[in-house]
Enzyme design. Sequence first.
Site, PDB file in Angstrom:
ATOM      1  N   TYR A   8       0.456   4.934  13.211  1.00 48.18           N
ATOM      2  CA  TYR A   8      -0.912   5.441  13.087  1.00 48.18           C
ATOM      3  C   TYR A   8      -1.767   4.871  14.225  1.00 48.18           C
ATOM      4  O   TYR A   8      -1.246   4.187  15.108  1.00 48.18           O
ATOM      5  CB  TYR A   8      -1.454   5.147  11.680  1.00 48.18           C
ATOM      6  N   CYS A  60       0.313   5.477  -0.241  1.00 50.86           N
ATOM      7  CA  CYS A  60      -0.518   6.678  -0.355  1.00 50.86           C
ATOM      8  C   CYS A  60      -0.083   7.521  -1.534  1.00 50.86           C
ATOM      9  O   CYS A  60       1.108   7.747  -1.744  1.00 50.86           O
ATOM     10  CB  CYS A  60      -0.371   7.530   0.899  1.00 50.86           C
ATOM     11  N   PRO A  85       0.843  -1.203   0.000  1.00 58.85           N
ATOM     12  CA  PRO A  85       0.000   0.000   0.000  1.00 58.85           C
ATOM     13  C   PRO A  85       0.877   1.253   0.000  1.00 58.85           C
ATOM     14  O   PRO A  85       1.840   1.343   0.770  1.00 58.85           O
ATOM     15  CB  PRO A  85      -0.781  -0.120   1.323  1.00 58.85           C
ATOM     16  N   ARG A 107       8.457   0.782  -3.449  1.00 59.72           N
ATOM     17  CA  ARG A 107       9.101   1.731  -4.372  1.00 59.72           C
ATOM     18  C   ARG A 107       9.570   1.084  -5.665  1.00 59.72           C
ATOM     19  O   ARG A 107       9.587   1.731  -6.714  1.00 59.72           O
ATOM     20  CB  ARG A 107      10.259   2.425  -3.645  1.00 59.72           C
ATOM     21  N   ARG A 132      -1.531  -5.215   8.912  1.00 58.90           N
ATOM     22  CA  ARG A 132      -0.135  -4.747   8.811  1.00 58.90           C
ATOM     23  C   ARG A 132       0.334  -4.291  10.179  1.00 58.90           C
ATOM     24  O   ARG A 132      -0.305  -3.475  10.839  1.00 58.90           O
ATOM     25  CB  ARG A 132       0.017  -3.604   7.805  1.00 58.90           C
ATOM     26  N   GLN A 157      -6.159  -1.242   2.041  1.00 55.06           N
ATOM     27  CA  GLN A 157      -5.753  -1.027   3.431  1.00 55.06           C
ATOM     28  C   GLN A 157      -6.660   0.050   4.031  1.00 55.06           C
ATOM     29  O   GLN A 157      -6.743   1.156   3.493  1.00 55.06           O
ATOM     30  CB  GLN A 157      -4.298  -0.561   3.476  1.00 55.06           C
TER      31      GLN A 157
HETATM   32  C1  FNR Z   1       4.451   3.962   1.669  1.00 50.67           C
HETATM   33  N1  FNR Z   1       4.210   3.026   2.681  1.00 50.67           N
HETATM   34  C2  FNR Z   1       2.939   2.850   3.156  1.00 50.67           C
HETATM   35  N2  FNR Z   1       2.671   1.871   4.067  1.00 50.67           N
HETATM   36  C3  FNR Z   1       1.411   1.598   4.431  1.00 50.67           C
HETATM   37  O1  FNR Z   1       1.204   0.693   5.240  1.00 50.67           O
HETATM   38  N3  FNR Z   1       0.369   2.339   3.940  1.00 50.67           N
HETATM   39  C4  FNR Z   1       0.549   3.356   3.053  1.00 50.67           C
HETATM   40  O2  FNR Z   1      -0.402   3.939   2.556  1.00 50.67           O
HETATM   41  C5  FNR Z   1       1.888   3.667   2.693  1.00 50.67           C
HETATM   42  N4  FNR Z   1       2.152   4.715   1.851  1.00 50.67           N
HETATM   43  C6  FNR Z   1       3.402   4.815   1.256  1.00 50.67           C
HETATM   44  C7  FNR Z   1       3.611   5.729   0.220  1.00 50.67           C
HETATM   45  C8  FNR Z   1       4.832   5.766  -0.433  1.00 50.67           C
HETATM   46  C9  FNR Z   1       5.021   6.702  -1.602  1.00 50.67           C
HETATM   47  C10 FNR Z   1       5.875   4.898  -0.035  1.00 50.67           C
HETATM   48  C11 FNR Z   1       7.208   4.896  -0.746  1.00 50.67           C
HETATM   49  C12 FNR Z   1       5.686   4.040   1.013  1.00 50.67           C
HETATM   50  C13 FNR Z   1       5.231   2.015   3.002  1.00 50.67           C
HETATM   51  C14 FNR Z   1       5.251   0.923   1.942  1.00 50.67           C
HETATM   52  O3  FNR Z   1       4.033   0.168   1.964  1.00 50.67           O
HETATM   53  C15 FNR Z   1       6.431  -0.048   2.178  1.00 50.67           C
HETATM   54  O4  FNR Z   1       6.240  -0.698   3.400  1.00 50.67           O
HETATM   55  C16 FNR Z   1       7.766   0.665   2.171  1.00 50.67           C
HETATM   56  O5  FNR Z   1       7.861   1.543   1.058  1.00 50.67           O
HETATM   57  C17 FNR Z   1       8.943  -0.322   2.141  1.00 50.67           C
HETATM   58  O6  FNR Z   1       8.915  -1.114   0.985  1.00 50.67           O
HETATM   59  P1  FNR Z   1       9.855  -0.785  -0.293  1.00 50.67           P
HETATM   60  O7  FNR Z   1       9.432   0.553  -0.831  1.00 50.67           O
HETATM   61  O8  FNR Z   1      11.256  -0.770   0.193  1.00 50.67           O
HETATM   62  O9  FNR Z   1       9.559  -1.901  -1.248  1.00 50.67           O
END
Ligand code: FNR
Length: 366
Positions: free
Chosen positions: A187, A27, A25, A336, A235, A106
Amino acid sequence: MSESALFEPYTLRSLTIPNRVWMAPMCQYSAEVFGPNAGVAQDWHFAHYAARAVGGAGLILVEATAVSPEGRISPADLGIWNDTQVEALRRITAFLKEHGTVPGIQIAHAGRKAATERPWRGRGPAGASEAWQPVAPSAVPFDEAHPTPDELTVEQIQEIVGRFGEAARRALAAGFEVVEVHGAHGYLVHEFLSPHSNHRTDAYGGSFENRVRFALEVVDAVRAVWPEDRPVFFRVSATDWLSENADDAREGWTADETVRLARELRAHGVDLLDVSTGGLAPGTAIPTGPGYQVPFASRVREETGLPTAAVGLITDAGQAEKIVAGGEADAVLLGRELLRDPHWPHRAAATLGADKRVPDQYAWAV
Ligand code: FNR
C-alpha cells in the site's frame, strides 16, 4: 502468577496491555459505500471485534481504516476521515475497554492497490460505478489487472501526510489507545519505500533516505497529535521477497533496509514494529510455513532494540509461547486463527496454565 510469557502483561509508554496475544488487523470490507454512512463501522464490525475481546485478545488492531476516500482498498472499507465514522468506532472501543482489551487501529492509504473489489467478489478492480482513480509514488500499476495510478505531486503527498495526522486525531477521539501506521503489503507507504514501485527522481525517490521520507513524515504527523503516553506502531513488510531471491531479477525493499528503517522509526517516536512481509509485487516466491516471518521480527528486535510483534501462521499455543519467551518478539499477532476461533486466547491460556480472563457471563457456567 503464571509461568507463561505469552500471558504476561506488557507496558509501552503508560499503556499496559494485559497479555501478548493480539489480533492482527483484518479488513472486513463491510462498510456502506455511498452516502453519509460511507466507511462507517456497522453491526458486523461491532460483533466481530466484540467477540475477539470476549475471547481474551490483549490488544485488537482494528482493520486498515482509510485516511481518505481515495485511500480505501475496496469501496466497502472502513474510513476515519469524518466524525460520523468516529462515533461508530467509539462504540467498539468502549466495549473493548470494558472487557479489558486494548483498542488499537491501523490507519492506511491503499495507494496503487486502491479501488479493488471485495475479495469474495473476485480479485480485480472494483466495478465502474464504485471505482476511482488510484494514486501512487509513480505511475506504475501493481499488475495488468490493476489500473495505472496517477503519480502524486509533492503537494498531494503533503496533503496525504496531513490526512494521516487528521486520522490519528480522530482515532484518539474515537477512544483508541494504540495507533498503527500501515506501512506494509504494497500500500501507499510501502510503495514509497520500495524501489520496485517508487521510480521518483525528487526528494521522495532514489536513495534510501528519500524513499523513507514519506513514511517518516507520516509518523511525525501521527506523533504530533498522538499523546506522549500512548504508543504508536508501524507495520512493515520486512522484505518484498525480490532482491533476496536469486531467481528474481527485480529489485525490492530488503530486510537490511527494514533494520535501517526501524532505527529511524524509533528516533521518530514509534514504539513497536509489527513485522510482516510481501504484498508489493505480483508473482513473488514466498517460502511460507509456520512462523515464517518471525525471523524478521527477531532480527529487528535484536539489532535495533525496537520492540516487535510477530505475525503470520502463528496458530499454536506452544509456538506462540516460544516466540515470546525466547525473545524473538514482544508479542504475537494472530489473524486467521482468530477468525476460526475467537476464544483462542482462552484456550491457549488453559494449555499454558495461565490465568484466563473469561467474562463472568461465561466463566461461572463453563
Ligand atoms: C489481512 N491482513 C491485513 N493486514 C493488514 O496489515 N491490514 C489489514 O487490514 C489486513 N486485512 C486482512 C484481512 C484478512 C481477512 C486477512 C486474512 C488478512 C493480513 C493479516 O493482518 C496477517 O498479517 C495475515 O493474515 C497473516 O497472519 P495469519 O492470518 O497467518 O495469522
